[in-house]
Design a protein around this motif. Structure first.
Motif, PDB file in Angstrom:
ATOM      1  N   THR A   1      58.643  57.958  30.269  1.00 32.80           N
ATOM      2  CA  THR A   1      59.412  56.607  30.004  1.00 32.80           C
ATOM      3  C   THR A   1      58.222  55.511  30.338  1.00 32.80           C
ATOM      4  OG1 THR A   1      61.654  57.178  29.880  1.00 32.80           O
ATOM      5  CG2 THR A   1      61.119  54.797  29.921  1.00 32.80           C
ATOM      6  N   LEU A   2      57.865  55.622  31.634  1.00 35.66           N
ATOM      7  CA  LEU A   2      56.987  54.498  32.157  1.00 35.66           C
ATOM      8  C   LEU A   2      55.504  54.664  31.586  1.00 35.66           C
ATOM      9  CD1 LEU A   2      57.844  54.702  35.933  1.00 35.66           C
ATOM     10  CD2 LEU A   2      58.451  52.953  34.419  1.00 35.66           C
TER      11      LEU A   2
ATOM     12  N   MET B   1      51.775  52.552  26.470  1.00 34.16           N
ATOM     13  CA  MET B   1      51.266  52.616  25.322  1.00 34.16           C
ATOM     14  C   MET B   1      51.391  51.486  24.352  1.00 34.16           C
ATOM     15  SD  MET B   1      52.267  56.703  24.210  1.00 34.16           S
ATOM     16  CE  MET B   1      51.253  56.773  22.732  1.00 34.16           C
ATOM     17  N   PHE B   2      52.457  50.681  24.655  1.00 31.56           N
ATOM     18  CA  PHE B   2      52.982  49.746  23.904  1.00 31.56           C
ATOM     19  C   PHE B   2      52.645  48.367  24.426  1.00 31.56           C
ATOM     20  CE2 PHE B   2      55.323  53.303  22.626  1.00 31.56           C
ATOM     21  CZ  PHE B   2      55.220  53.394  21.298  1.00 31.56           C
ATOM     22  N   PHE B   3      52.478  48.207  25.797  1.00 33.35           N
ATOM     23  CA  PHE B   3      52.397  46.962  26.533  1.00 33.35           C
ATOM     24  C   PHE B   3      51.429  47.049  27.712  1.00 33.35           C
ATOM     25  CE2 PHE B   3      56.771  47.262  25.216  1.00 33.35           C
ATOM     26  CZ  PHE B   3      56.952  46.207  24.372  1.00 33.35           C
ATOM     27  N   GLY B   4      50.419  46.257  27.579  1.00 35.29           N
ATOM     28  CA  GLY B   4      49.374  46.357  28.590  1.00 35.29           C
ATOM     29  C   GLY B   4      49.232  44.715  29.282  1.00 35.29           C
ATOM     30  N   GLY B   5      48.157  44.745  30.192  1.00 33.97           N
ATOM     31  CA  GLY B   5      48.166  43.632  30.965  1.00 33.97           C
ATOM     32  C   GLY B   5      47.413  42.565  30.127  1.00 33.97           C
ATOM     33  N   GLY B   6      46.562  43.065  29.192  1.00 41.08           N
ATOM     34  CA  GLY B   6      45.502  42.263  28.650  1.00 41.08           C
ATOM     35  C   GLY B   6      44.144  42.317  29.141  1.00 41.08           C
ATOM     36  N   LEU B   7      43.271  41.592  28.274  1.00 47.83           N
ATOM     37  CA  LEU B   7      41.828  41.672  28.599  1.00 47.83           C
ATOM     38  C   LEU B   7      41.579  40.927  30.219  1.00 47.83           C
ATOM     39  CD1 LEU B   7      38.769  42.343  28.113  1.00 47.83           C
ATOM     40  CD2 LEU B   7      38.767  40.177  26.634  1.00 47.83           C
ATOM     41  N   ILE B   8      42.138  39.498  30.144  1.00 51.08           N
ATOM     42  CA  ILE B   8      41.805  38.828  31.363  1.00 51.08           C
ATOM     43  C   ILE B   8      42.292  39.480  32.709  1.00 51.08           C
ATOM     44  CG2 ILE B   8      41.995  36.484  32.525  1.00 51.08           C
ATOM     45  CD1 ILE B   8      42.085  35.370  29.555  1.00 51.08           C
TER      46      ILE B   8
ATOM     47  N   ASN C   1      44.818  58.359  29.475  1.00 55.01           N
ATOM     48  CA  ASN C   1      45.222  58.236  28.041  1.00 55.01           C
ATOM     49  C   ASN C   1      46.414  58.841  28.245  1.00 55.01           C
ATOM     50  OD1 ASN C   1      45.551  58.870  25.170  1.00 55.01           O
ATOM     51  ND2 ASN C   1      43.364  58.067  25.185  1.00 55.01           N
ATOM     52  N   VAL C   2      47.698  58.132  27.608  1.00 56.80           N
ATOM     53  CA  VAL C   2      49.008  58.534  27.665  1.00 56.80           C
ATOM     54  C   VAL C   2      48.938  59.377  26.427  1.00 56.80           C
ATOM     55  CG1 VAL C   2      51.419  58.028  27.345  1.00 56.80           C
ATOM     56  CG2 VAL C   2      49.827  56.374  28.687  1.00 56.80           C
TER      57      VAL C   2
END
Length: 294
Positions: A113-114, A119-126, A151-152
């Motif tokens: 699950t984690l 795969m759908f939510f990331g921290g973003g570029l900055i 790579n999930v």
């Protein structure tokens, strides 16, 4: 081919053949054009396009590319990055996928699950850039090799493949006194060549074509991969000085720049064309087994 075909079967097969032929031509025509353009005299290429006349062919584009050396440095860097990244990523993938494929692994569902959430939510570029900076990886090879190593989707694919291997094989190995580590390395991995080949090919191609991370994290020219060099040639229309330093006028500069572009594309595509036949025999089996068993 099936012996007994209905009229509908024949229509579908004929339609599929026409569509596939169209796709093949759509791929081959640009490829042939680029290859022939890389060998065509630059003046002829700009004035009348590619030609089948051997007297109008030249190796000047390739000689200029190899003479400059910047493309070769990028080629060397990309080859290193792609190879090292594939090894690191596939190793992590296999070590993560095996325990997740075991039904007796405590916390398996929570871990999956984690993984899937990422795969759908990331921290973003900055935030990612700040993390790489705080880890002192800016302008180093590790900024290219480590951030994307997990790579999930590949983990899910390898996990599905491992689940397709009969559990009785492991039980028999344990009865014979084989440890978990020995089973993994001596029995499981040799049986997993198809999926390993698929994962290596996926990661190698992805890293070979990648340029964004290098553009963000790398400043030193001697660390830049091939795609950054190609970007300056193809997108920014700026061939390296060593490729065009003997151009006498603007027209000649344009001719040489056009020829160098096509030569660069051909050279950058060679590794993928060379390695694919070696992985082809594993590719279909690895993908199909992973998808069916998942």
């Amino acid at each position: 081919m099936f012996k007994h075909q209905t009229r509908a079967d024949k229509v579908i097969l004929t339609t599929n053949g026409i569509i596939l032929a169209f796709i093949v031509f759509a791929i081959l025509i640009p490829l042939i054009y680029v290859i022939m353009a890389s060998f065509t005299n630059p003046a002829t290429l700009l004035n009348s396009g590619i030609t089948l006349n051997p007297s109008k062919w030249t190796l000047q584009g390739y000689s200029r590319v190899f003479k400059d050396g910047s493309l070769l440095i990028g080629f060397r860097n990309s080859l290193f990055y792609s190879t090292a990244f594939s090894i690191i990523s596939v190793t992590i993938t296999l070590f993560a996928a095996y325990p997740l494929s075991r039904k007796d692994f405590v916390g398996r569902k929570l871990m999956m699950t984690l993984f899937i959430i990422t795969m759908f939510f990331g921290g973003g570029l900055i935030p990612t850039y700040l993390l790489v900076k705080n880890l002192n990886m800016l302008d180093t090879i590790w900024a290219i090799l480590l951030p994307g190593a997990v790579n999930v989707w590949n983990i899910i694919l390898a996990r599905a493949y491992f689940q397709g291997i009969p559990n009785e094989l492991r039980e028999a190995a344990i009865v014979d006194g084989t440890s978990e580590i020995q089973f993994f390395f001596k029995i499981l991995l040799p049986l997993s060549k198809p999926i390993i080949a698929v994962l290596v090919l996926y990661q190698f191609v992805a890293q070979w074509n990648s340029y964004f991370d290098a553009m963000i994290y790398l400043k030193s020219e001697n660390l830049q991969p091939l795609q950054i060099v190609l970007r300056s040639i193809l997108v920014q229309m700026q061939p390296r000085p060593g490729m065009i330093q003997d151009a006498q006028n603007t027209a000649q500069l344009q001719q040489i720049a056009e020829m160098v572009k096509y030569s660069s594309i051909v050279i950058s595509s060679l590794p993928l064309i060379i390695i694919y036949p070696f992985f082809q025999k594993y590719f279909e089996k690895g993908v199909m087994v992973g998808s069916i068993k998942g």
